[in-house]
Scaffold this active site. Sequence first.
Site, mmCIF file in Angstrom:
data_model
loop_
_atom_site.group_PDB
_atom_site.id
_atom_site.type_symbol
_atom_site.label_atom_id
_atom_site.label_comp_id
_atom_site.label_asym_id
_atom_site.label_seq_id
_atom_site.Cartn_x
_atom_site.Cartn_y
_atom_site.Cartn_z
ATOM 1 C CE LYS A 53 -3.766 -2.530 2.147
ATOM 2 N NZ LYS A 53 -4.405 -3.024 3.363
ATOM 3 C CD GLN A 97 -3.561 -4.803 6.458
ATOM 4 O OE1 GLN A 97 -3.597 -3.789 5.779
ATOM 5 N NE2 GLN A 97 -4.031 -5.953 6.023
ATOM 6 C CG ASP A 120 -9.874 -0.420 4.683
ATOM 7 O OD1 ASP A 120 -9.746 -0.823 3.515
ATOM 8 O OD2 ASP A 120 -9.125 -0.749 5.614
HETATM 9 N N1 GUN Z 1 -6.979 -7.228 5.911
HETATM 10 C C1 GUN Z 1 -7.258 -7.980 4.820
HETATM 11 N N2 GUN Z 1 -7.809 -7.214 3.864
HETATM 12 C C2 GUN Z 1 -7.895 -5.961 4.354
HETATM 13 C C3 GUN Z 1 -8.376 -4.730 3.830
HETATM 14 O O1 GUN Z 1 -8.862 -4.610 2.699
HETATM 15 N N3 GUN Z 1 -8.280 -3.666 4.660
HETATM 16 C C4 GUN Z 1 -7.758 -3.766 5.894
HETATM 17 N N4 GUN Z 1 -7.726 -2.670 6.638
HETATM 18 N N5 GUN Z 1 -7.314 -4.884 6.424
HETATM 19 C C5 GUN Z 1 -7.379 -5.976 5.639
#
Ligand code: GUN
Length: 293
Positions: A53, A97, A120
């Site tokens: 990211k 995350q 998100d």
């Molecule tokens: N863990 C697995 N996929 C994601 C996601 O799309 N966003 C976040 N914040 N955590 C994750």
Amino acid sequence: MPATIIDGKQIGRSIRESLKPRIQALQEKGCTPGLAVILVGEDPASASYVAGKEKACLELGMHSRQCHLPAQAAEAEVLATVAELNRDPAIHGILVQLPLPKHVSEARVIACILPEKDVDGFTPVNVGRMVLGERCFLPCTPHGIIKLLQYTNITTKGAHAVVVGRSNIVGKPLANLLVRKDINATVTVCHTGTRDLAEHTRRADILVACAGLPELIKADMIKPGACVIDVGVNRVDAPDTKKGWRLVGDVAFDDAVQVAGSITPVPGGVGPLTITMLLFNTVEAAELACGLR
Ligand code: GUN
């Protein structure tokens, strides 16, 4: 004839390219889109997603901040980190995350993110807006899957979509987006309580595997010619490799590719779209904060 392989890297690149002029317009106003990522603990898969990211952010000239807390961090520390980022005008998007360590409540942490910085799309406010069809940040993986279907010209109107998995991150929101009027699919959601999974998956024109189980979907569970979207990212032991593991999806790819009409690979299918839609949401958050929308 083997399936067409859907190139998520290429589609992701093309969407990110379309963000460049928007980012430039923001920078000309003195507003560089800023994304903060909170990572708690040392899970290697999570650390790898977070690194991806950050790399994508920097490639587009966006501002990226990593907040790495130790696995033992108290919930109050995580909440305080979110609160500080909520107040920071240089940060337009906040991502926590997941998963968080067991002693930290994901629900409480997520609810603390300001909805206008929730890139998100996980806060109760954004989930509610999504279900109501109001303007909101859509969750990145489901949004990315919709983009993949659209870019690949897969017919969704009237199609039967079967979603295998009901997580808050993928299955539930995706089922919701697929039934929207502009997509117009008929949706079946399968989960661990589903009696005969194969009976459902074999009826799918669009089959989305998001159960988090390595190679759950075998070739004989796929309707010939179906579009198969594999959301799985599973590390399985591979003693013969240098790392000792390899990535497999939720679909047994080598056999499925002989039956499906189109299919996403792992890696290089859905993953690049998830990151791309995160950047898309962050640009939109910055535009809203800086008066460009
Ligand atoms: N863990 C697995 N996929 C994601 C996601 O799309 N966003 C976040 N914040 N955590 C994750």
